[in-house]
Design a protein around this motif. Structure first.
Motif, PDB file in Angstrom:
ATOM      1  N   GLY A   1       0.811  -1.202   0.000  1.00 41.14           N
ATOM      2  CA  GLY A   1       0.000   0.000   0.000  1.00 41.14           C
ATOM      3  C   GLY A   1       0.850   1.260   0.000  1.00 41.14           C
ATOM      4  N   VAL A   2       0.166   2.396   0.017  1.00 38.85           N
ATOM      5  CA  VAL A   2       0.817   3.708  -0.002  1.00 38.85           C
ATOM      6  C   VAL A   2       1.108   4.135   1.430  1.00 38.85           C
ATOM      7  N   PRO A   3       2.359   4.467   1.765  1.00 44.09           N
ATOM      8  CA  PRO A   3       2.663   4.910   3.144  1.00 44.09           C
ATOM      9  C   PRO A   3       2.026   6.262   3.432  1.00 44.09           C
ATOM     10  N   ALA A   4       1.345   6.346   4.551  1.00 42.15           N
ATOM     11  CA  ALA A   4       0.686   7.588   4.962  1.00 42.15           C
ATOM     12  C   ALA A   4       1.626   8.424   5.821  1.00 42.15           C
ATOM     13  N   VAL A   5       1.316   9.714   5.904  1.00 40.27           N
ATOM     14  CA  VAL A   5       2.090  10.643   6.739  1.00 40.27           C
ATOM     15  C   VAL A   5       1.444  10.677   8.122  1.00 40.27           C
ATOM     16  N   THR A   6       2.167  10.222   9.139  1.00 38.92           N
ATOM     17  CA  THR A   6       1.618  10.103  10.491  1.00 38.92           C
ATOM     18  C   THR A   6       2.143  11.149  11.468  1.00 38.92           C
ATOM     19  N   SER A   7       3.210  11.870  11.101  1.00 39.57           N
ATOM     20  CA  SER A   7       3.736  12.897  11.996  1.00 39.57           C
ATOM     21  C   SER A   7       4.420  13.980  11.179  1.00 39.57           C
ATOM     22  N   LEU A   8       4.365  15.203  11.694  1.00 38.76           N
ATOM     23  CA  LEU A   8       4.961  16.375  11.053  1.00 38.76           C
ATOM     24  C   LEU A   8       5.622  17.241  12.118  1.00 38.76           C
ATOM     25  N   LYS A   9       6.768  17.853  11.749  1.00 41.58           N
ATOM     26  CA  LYS A   9       7.421  18.756  12.688  1.00 41.58           C
ATOM     27  C   LYS A   9       8.293  19.735  11.923  1.00 41.58           C
ATOM     28  N   PHE A  10       8.142  21.041  12.203  1.00 47.80           N
ATOM     29  CA  PHE A  10       8.992  22.084  11.636  1.00 47.80           C
ATOM     30  C   PHE A  10      10.105  22.402  12.627  1.00 47.80           C
ATOM     31  N   LYS A  11      11.333  22.562  12.111  1.00 47.33           N
ATOM     32  CA  LYS A  11      12.458  22.971  12.954  1.00 47.33           C
ATOM     33  C   LYS A  11      12.657  24.477  12.916  1.00 47.33           C
ATOM     34  N   ASP A  12      12.681  25.031  11.712  1.00 47.52           N
ATOM     35  CA  ASP A  12      12.833  26.469  11.524  1.00 47.52           C
ATOM     36  C   ASP A  12      12.018  26.865  10.307  1.00 47.52           C
ATOM     37  N   ALA A  13      12.389  27.981   9.684  1.00 45.13           N
ATOM     38  CA  ALA A  13      11.605  28.482   8.568  1.00 45.13           C
ATOM     39  C   ALA A  13      11.671  27.584   7.344  1.00 45.13           C
ATOM     40  N   LEU A  14      12.726  26.773   7.194  1.00 48.09           N
ATOM     41  CA  LEU A  14      12.909  25.998   5.969  1.00 48.09           C
ATOM     42  C   LEU A  14      12.945  24.489   6.190  1.00 48.09           C
ATOM     43  N   THR A  15      13.287  24.019   7.375  1.00 51.82           N
ATOM     44  CA  THR A  15      13.477  22.586   7.610  1.00 51.82           C
ATOM     45  C   THR A  15      12.197  21.963   8.153  1.00 51.82           C
ATOM     46  N   MET A  16      11.819  20.818   7.573  1.00 52.89           N
ATOM     47  CA  MET A  16      10.613  20.098   7.977  1.00 52.89           C
ATOM     48  C   MET A  16      10.917  18.600   8.004  1.00 52.89           C
ATOM     49  N   ALA A  17      10.404  17.908   9.025  1.00 55.51           N
ATOM     50  CA  ALA A  17      10.548  16.457   9.152  1.00 55.51           C
ATOM     51  C   ALA A  17       9.190  15.808   8.985  1.00 55.51           C
ATOM     52  N   VAL A  18       9.160  14.734   8.208  1.00 56.15           N
ATOM     53  CA  VAL A  18       7.924  14.010   7.911  1.00 56.15           C
ATOM     54  C   VAL A  18       8.119  12.552   8.319  1.00 56.15           C
ATOM     55  N   GLY A  19       7.205  12.017   9.139  1.00 55.54           N
ATOM     56  CA  GLY A  19       7.226  10.616   9.535  1.00 55.54           C
ATOM     57  C   GLY A  19       6.114   9.847   8.843  1.00 55.54           C
ATOM     58  N   THR A  20       6.426   8.667   8.375  1.00 55.75           N
ATOM     59  CA  THR A  20       5.468   7.864   7.608  1.00 55.75           C
ATOM     60  C   THR A  20       4.986   6.676   8.433  1.00 55.75           C
ATOM     61  N   SER A  21       3.972   6.016   7.909  1.00 51.15           N
ATOM     62  CA  SER A  21       3.400   4.849   8.584  1.00 51.15           C
ATOM     63  C   SER A  21       4.252   3.604   8.420  1.00 51.15           C
ATOM     64  N   THR A  22       5.257   3.644   7.530  1.00 46.98           N
ATOM     65  CA  THR A  22       6.150   2.494   7.325  1.00 46.98           C
ATOM     66  C   THR A  22       7.449   2.613   8.104  1.00 46.98           C
ATOM     67  N   GLY A  23       7.604   3.655   8.930  1.00 43.73           N
ATOM     68  CA  GLY A  23       8.764   3.761   9.810  1.00 43.73           C
ATOM     69  C   GLY A  23       9.911   4.565   9.260  1.00 43.73           C
ATOM     70  N   GLN A  24       9.678   5.470   8.299  1.00 46.70           N
ATOM     71  CA  GLN A  24      10.734   6.332   7.772  1.00 46.70           C
ATOM     72  C   GLN A  24      10.511   7.773   8.208  1.00 46.70           C
ATOM     73  N   ILE A  25      11.635   8.484   8.377  1.00 46.86           N
ATOM     74  CA  ILE A  25      11.605   9.918   8.650  1.00 46.86           C
ATOM     75  C   ILE A  25      12.318  10.606   7.497  1.00 46.86           C
ATOM     76  N   LEU A  26      11.652  11.584   6.875  1.00 48.45           N
ATOM     77  CA  LEU A  26      12.202  12.305   5.729  1.00 48.45           C
ATOM     78  C   LEU A  26      12.417  13.757   6.125  1.00 48.45           C
ATOM     79  N   LEU A  27      13.653  14.227   5.949  1.00 52.66           N
ATOM     80  CA  LEU A  27      13.988  15.621   6.224  1.00 52.66           C
ATOM     81  C   LEU A  27      13.942  16.402   4.922  1.00 52.66           C
TER      82      LEU A  27
END
Length: 686
Positions: free
Chosen positions: A229-255
């Motif tokens: 299936g398609v991994p869903a986005v389960t968590s979001l977090k901004f660090k500053d004005a440009l950096t963002m972290a995205v957590g997926t339902s398959t256990g990956q974190i994308l910066l």
């Protein structure tokens, strides 16, 4: 308190240890604490820091004085006061809490999102207001600039509730069927929500228009890993004005850098569980990511693992105390977890004693469990002839080998290797030879840079080692890695001909002489035993110190005069060289003198920078170049004045001269006038 060191990072579990039932008497509790080591060594940081069954969410207020936690059963919220290290209040609710936010700096304003679509507002006295959203909510954020609440959940719309007007506003319509998380950028208030289809939709709260859609599903798919299936986005977090972290339902974190649609880094938890929370640690470049099994700490730039915490229970939420190494975690167990990592930062102010406690534990480590045992491999067992003991109670399997009693090992070693004494004898003879070689004269190996300073430091170290009474101090400059460049890099070479060194040399020589005389006085004081001799020695030492100060002052003055003379000679030579560079031009008859340069050349000259003009004109405008004793350099130069400025200056001089001629002085009036007589009681007084 349990101490673990995964990846050589100390982690202290402050919630570990046994707990005593409340129904026990005080006498029974004291008796158990004396008998049980676990009860005696435990640390109860906050009293009653637990829930009856399960804890869902946990947060710390902005002033770091209150800790809030929600749990079941019954659904409730508990507030803990860190100044008292105990529970401040507890409130029960009608339904289980999904998310909650602290709207104020303290405990006075709280907002709860319940599992039955209700939203509750609490103040310091209790529940203030309760409303309901159209669909089941999963997450929400608060936009303080417009007083808007954004709710995302089991709907394609993002509901907006304005707290100033007290009503729902037009919702934001997304392209997804459901949304799992949302976050608001603290710098420019960009609103982002993570959807079930693996996209992140960004909205501008000012215009309520979609800014863009980021597809994270394709970037989260790694090689050699099968996904269903398609991994869903389960968590979001901004660090500053440009950096963002995205957590997926398959256990990956994308910066991500929000200016690009490709991730800067992809970090995999290797468990395949949905990412529940992401936190950027402000004091370090570390990222804390949590799923239901483990909390991982890794480097934000490289993705290298720093350490991890795996408590063994199902994790639901976490919170990091700002500017410290304290981490709180909610889990599916009655006791809420508290961890302290000194490498992340110091302990909070309300539990500052943890720093001294952890330092004592590091200085006095507890002995390991296997001190009386010897670890051996399978090949060592074969060489000792003890392979037949595998499977018996004398060997305990551990990793790639076995633990066995040290006495059994020594006995088997002596039987299998009868010539061990000869090897021991040879090693002792070798140690005696090395000790004899140490008394030989050693050739000093001096570095290429600052050889004189290195030789001086070696001599000082030899003098200190010769004194048995003096304790061994810290490493010298030669042994310290921080100052290794001073003896390798030619840029750190001391120049004895520089002006700064000449002015500083008398001070250094005086300090060296005082150090030598102090050492000589100590030797003389040890030699003398009578009090009279000591007094005479003290008197003579005072006279010597006064003479030293007098001679040192003369040396400083003489060195300063010498530096001034050298600077004067250098300025004279520069002036002579400048005079030699002067050129004379011949004016022909019938021609009018307009200057050496044409107007076009002057125009080009004014457009050039100041540095280029000084280079082209040479040193004609430079007055002097001096240096101070602190190593700074200054250069003074004069700029050419225009004809307009010169005429204006002449007019001002003429005006001042005319005013001085016309001015009438009051000196004669005050000189000739006599003071008026003074009278008191009809009589003249002076």
């Amino acid at each position: 308190m349990q101490v673990s060191s995964p990846n050589n990072i100390k982690i202290y579990n402050l919630s570990a240890g046994k707990t005593l039932p409340e129904w026990l008497s005080d006498r029974k509790k004291r008796q158990l604490q004396r008998e049980d080591d676990d009860l005696r060594r435990r640390i109860e940081l906050i009293q009653d820091f637990e829930m009856p069954a399960v804890s869902n969410c946990i947060q710390v207020s902005k002033d770091q004085q209150y800790i809030f936690a929600t749990g079941t059963y019954k659904p409730r919220v508990r507030c803990y006061d860190t100044s008292q290290m105990s529970m401040k209040f507890e409130r029960c609710m009608d339904e289980e809490c999904v998310k909650f936010k602290i709207l104020s700096d303290d405990y006075s304003k709280l907002l709860f999102l319940h599992a039955d679509r209700h939203v509750e507002f609490h103040h310091q006295n209790g529940r203030y207001y309760r409303t309901r959203i159209p669909k089941f909510g999963r997450d929400f954020v608060y936009h303080d600039a417009s007083c808007d609440l954004y709710f995302v959940g089991a709907s394609s719309e993002v509901y907006r509730l304005n707290l100033e007007q007290g009503r729902f506003l037009n919702s934001l319509k997304t392209n997804a069927t459901e949304s799992y998380c949302c976050d608001l950028n603290p710098e420019h208030y960009l609103f982002a929500c993570g959807t079930k289809q693996g996209n992140v939709e960004c909205w501008d709260p000012r215009t309520r228009n979609r800014v863009g859609i980021l597809d994270c599903a394709l970037s989260s798919v790694l090689e050699d890993i099968e996904k269903e299936g398609v991994p869903a986005v389960t968590s979001l977090k901004f660090k500053d004005a440009l950096t963002m972290a995205v957590g997926t339902s398959t256990g990956q974190i994308l910066l991500y850098d929000i200016r690009s649609d490709k991730p800067l880094l992809v970090k995999d938890h290797q468990f395949g569980l949905p990412i529940k929370n992401i936190v950027f640690h402000k004091s370090t470049d570390l990222v804390l990511s949590q799923d239901s099994r483990i909390l991982k700490l890794w480097d934000r730039n490289t993705g290298k693992a720093y350490t991890s915490i795996e408590p063994g229970t199902v994790l639901t939420d976490m919170c990091v105390v700002e500017n410290s190494g304290m981490v709180f975690m909610a889990n599916e167990a009655p006791k809420m977890l508290t961890y302290y990592i000194p490498s992340l930062g110091p302990a909070p102010k309300w539990c500052h004693f943890l720093d001294s406690l952890t330092e004592e534990l590091e200085e006095n480590p507890t002995p390991t469990v296997y001190d009386d045992y010897k670890f051996v491999t399978r090949t060592e067992l074969d060489s000792l002839g003890l392979a037949h003991l595998i499977g018996s109670s004398l060997l305990k399997a551990y990793m790639h080998g076995y633990f066995m009693d040290i006495r059994l090992y020594n006995k088997a070693k002596s039987i299998s290797d009868p010539f061990a004494y000869e090897e021991y004898r040879r090693s002792k003879i070798r140690e005696k030879i090395e000790e004899a070689r140490a008394n030989r004269v050693k050739v000093k190996k001096l570095p290429k840079v600052n050889r004189a300073l290195a030789e001086k430091l070696i001599d000082q170290e030899a003098d200190e080692q010769s004194k048995p009474k003096k304790k061994k101090e810290a490493a010298t400059l030669l042994q310290d890695d921080r100052f290794s460049a001073m003896f390798k890099n030619p840029d750190f070479q001391v120049d004895p001909e520089s002006e700064d060194y000449k002015l500083l040399n008398p001070v250094v020589s005086k300090l060296e002489k005082s150090r030598q005389k102090k050492a000589q006085r100590i030797v003389e004081a040890e030699a003398h035993q009578d009090d009279d001799d000591e007094r005479e020695g003290k008197a003579s030492s005072d006279e010597d110190s006064s003479d030293d100060e007098h001679t040192w002052a003369q040396e400083v003055k003489q060195q300063y005069r010498q530096v001034q003379q050298e600077a004067k000679l250098q300025r004279k030579q520069e002036w002579q060289e400048r005079q030699e560079k002067l050129k004379f031009f011949e004016i022909k008859d019938g021609t009018e003198f307009k200057g050496i340069k044409d107007k076009s050349q002057k125009r080009k000259q004014t457009k050039r920078s100041l540095g280029d003009r000084l280079k082209s004109e040479g040193d004609s405008d430079i007055v002097r170049q001096t240096g101070t004793s602190h190593g700074a350099r200054e250069m003074t130069f004069t700029l050419k004045k225009s004809d307009k400025e010169k005429t204006k200056k002449m007019e001002m001089q003429q005006h001042h001269a005319e005013r001085r001629k016309i001015r009438r002085s009051a000196h004669e009036i005050t000189k000739t006038s006599k003071p008026q007589p003074k009278y008191w009681m009809g009589k003249k007084v002076s």
